[in-house]
Design a protein around this motif. Structure first.
Motif, PDB file in Angstrom:
ATOM      1  N   PHE A  36       0.821  -1.196   0.000  1.00 32.02           N
ATOM      2  CA  PHE A  36       0.000   0.000   0.000  1.00 32.02           C
ATOM      3  C   PHE A  36       0.856   1.247   0.000  1.00 32.02           C
ATOM      4  O   PHE A  36       2.025   1.234   0.333  1.00 32.02           O
ATOM      5  N   ARG A 106      -4.753  -0.550   7.283  1.00 34.20           N
ATOM      6  CA  ARG A 106      -4.820  -0.495   5.824  1.00 34.20           C
ATOM      7  C   ARG A 106      -5.874   0.522   5.394  1.00 34.20           C
ATOM      8  O   ARG A 106      -6.684   0.973   6.187  1.00 34.20           O
ATOM      9  N   ASN A 107      -5.823   0.868   4.121  1.00 31.98           N
ATOM     10  CA  ASN A 107      -6.785   1.787   3.494  1.00 31.98           C
ATOM     11  C   ASN A 107      -6.629   3.239   3.928  1.00 31.98           C
ATOM     12  O   ASN A 107      -7.543   4.048   3.719  1.00 31.98           O
ATOM     13  N   LEU A 110      -7.093   5.509   1.129  1.00 40.74           N
ATOM     14  CA  LEU A 110      -8.477   5.757   0.732  1.00 40.74           C
ATOM     15  C   LEU A 110      -9.208   6.657   1.727  1.00 40.74           C
ATOM     16  O   LEU A 110     -10.067   7.457   1.344  1.00 40.74           O
ATOM     17  N   SER A 146     -17.216   4.722   6.790  1.00 39.48           N
ATOM     18  CA  SER A 146     -15.952   5.214   6.231  1.00 39.48           C
ATOM     19  C   SER A 146     -15.288   6.253   7.119  1.00 39.48           C
ATOM     20  O   SER A 146     -14.132   6.616   6.899  1.00 39.48           O
ATOM     21  N   LYS A 169     -12.640  -2.747   1.961  1.00 35.43           N
ATOM     22  CA  LYS A 169     -12.219  -1.488   1.346  1.00 35.43           C
ATOM     23  C   LYS A 169     -13.088  -0.300   1.762  1.00 35.43           C
ATOM     24  O   LYS A 169     -12.912   0.791   1.247  1.00 35.43           O
ATOM     25  N   GLN A 172     -10.909   2.395   7.088  1.00 34.29           N
ATOM     26  CA  GLN A 172      -9.619   1.978   7.621  1.00 34.29           C
ATOM     27  C   GLN A 172      -9.830   0.678   8.396  1.00 34.29           C
ATOM     28  O   GLN A 172     -10.805   0.540   9.138  1.00 34.29           O
TER      29      GLN A 172
END
Length: 442
Positions: A36, A106-107, A110, A146, A169, A172
């Motif tokens: 990532f 992760r993410n 985004l 989100s 996805k 987080q």
């Protein structure tokens, strides 16, 4: 509902070597996911992925660990730290899981920022992949998801479960693996040792190791892991993780057999905001009634009742009260964390432990069988891999009103002080491990 008596709420307590592959492809071959990056201008994530890849290619000795971080050279000496706490000596698997727990969520690329008033969600999971798929799908439809951080904690490392989590996805997400799970220690405590007493063995006659529970039964590692995992998660989330140890607000706890409605997060935010005025002495907020078979009363009022075990949220003040009762929790002879809390921890607070919820559920407990059944596709506990839970339009938007009064359930049935426990928690080693978990970060 005949057992309930409704009265105005009064104060209860003072609120105190593959071939020529690219780096990305090599990374995917080893870890099952791509490296990532936090942003187009930052290569920190990619550099970390490359360093992990190099180490993994040098020492890929345990197949079960494919997908795990192999080296975080700047982290503290985990093994020496565990020895100082008198925790079981960690094997390589355990050490690497604990190092993996230190990776960032992760993410982040985004969702670079969490909402200021976000409520972290902690999902405790066991090896029931079909269940996990259901709860993850339901979470993906939650309004506001989100904005927050989802922490997923498996009580071991399971490839199929891990794949599901890596596919998230919508927010987080961070995984924290239980490093002292019986699934990690396969040949000694906390797992099964060759000289462990089993069933109703007489330790003196069999020269085996272990203490029986109040009913004469010796420990079953997979059973006692339920309580160990919950207690380890609580201590780690509140006091150990960089992402949450400075968080004083509420944290929501759910499990992989909880279906979460789309309005759950917004309703929870409302409950948390209303609690100081509507029920200042409520310890928590719940998404669902304590009666798991109930979908709520449908009244135009808030409900105060005993804390349930489906979708419960509390803050650091409450956690401190719970943590101070570590001895009571760790020595009560019952392998279930919730019965232990109801029968010994909550009663020790000196006053009723109420939670605040809405009149219509925002979470549902589902499943046809117990925790240690149904692992894998062949023994699924869900009919045809599906869960049929009706979600009406009213369940898709926040349906709690600030002008509502509150009704209180008094003297509800359930486990209370005086209950002796269902056993399976009599071994001195389990008591000590539990106490050690409470000292890990103190």
């Amino acid at each position: 509902m005949g057992f309930a008596v409704f009265k105005p709420l009064k104060p209860l307590i003072p609120v105190a070597a593959k071939g020529e592959l690219s780096v990305k492809e090599l990374f995917f071959e080893v870890f099952g996911t791509y490296p990532f990056t936090y942003s187009d201008s930052s290569k920190i994530g990619t550099l970390l992925g490359v360093s992990l890849l190099i180490v993994s290619l040098r020492s890929n000795r345990i197949p079960a660990l494919r997908g795990l971080d192999e080296d975080l050279s700047r982290s503290v000496d985990i093994q020496s730290s565990s020895e100082k706490l008198n925790l079981p000596k960690q094997n390589e698997f355990s050490i690497r899981l604990e190092k993996q727990n230190r990776l960032p969520p992760r993410n982040i690329d985004l969702y670079p920022k969490l909402a200021k008033d976000h409520i972290t969600i902690v999902l405790c999971v066991h090896n029931r992949p079909q269940y996990l798929q259901v709860v993850v799908k339901s979470l993906s439809k939650v309004v506001g998801i989100s904005e927050t951080l989802l922490i997923v904690s498996p009580d071991g490392y399971f490839k199929e479960m891990n794949k599901i989590v890596e596919g998230i996805k919508f927010c987080q997400v961070k995984q924290i693996f239980a490093p002292y799970s019986p699934h990690v220690f396969t040949d000694r405590f906390p797992g099964v040792s060759l000289n462990d007493c089993k069933g109703k063995d007489d330790a003196g006659k069999r020269h085996c190791v272990g203490n029986p529970d109040q009913y004469g039964n010796h420990r079953s590692p997979k059973i006692v892991s339920l309580k160990h995992h919950w207690w380890w998660v609580m201590n780690t989330v509140w006091d150990g993780l960089k992402e949450t140890r400075g968080h004083d607000g509420h944290i929501l706890f759910i499990e992989e057999d909880h279906f979460i409605y789309p309005n759950a997060y917004r309703n929870l935010q409302l409950l948390v905001s209303l609690k100081p005025n509507k029920c200042p002495d409520c310890y928590a907020a719940n998404l669902a009634p304590c009666d798991v078979n109930s979908r709520g009363e449908g009244w135009d009022s808030l409900i105060a009742e005993r804390m349930g075990n489906v979708g419960y949220a509390f803050d650091r003040t409450v956690w401190r009260k719970i943590h101070r009762k570590a001895k009571e929790f760790c020595f009560f002879d019952d392998y279930n964390w919730d019965r232990t809390m109801w029968a010994t921890v909550y009663p020790s607070f000196g006053s009723p432990v109420y939670t605040l919820r809405g009149p219509r559920t925002s979470a549902v407990h589902f499943g046809k069988c117990g925790l240690h059944q149904g692992q894998g596709q062949s023994n699924a506990c869900i009919d045809n891999g599906l869960v049929n839970i009706q979600v009406d339009d009213i369940d898709k938007v926040a349906n709690i009103r600030s002008e509502w009064d509150i009704r209180v359930y008094h003297n509800q049935p359930g486990y209370k002080a005086g209950f002796k426990g269902w056993g399976c928690w009599g071994d001195d080693r389990d008591h000590q491990l539990c106490l050690n978990f409470s000292q890990m970060y103190h």
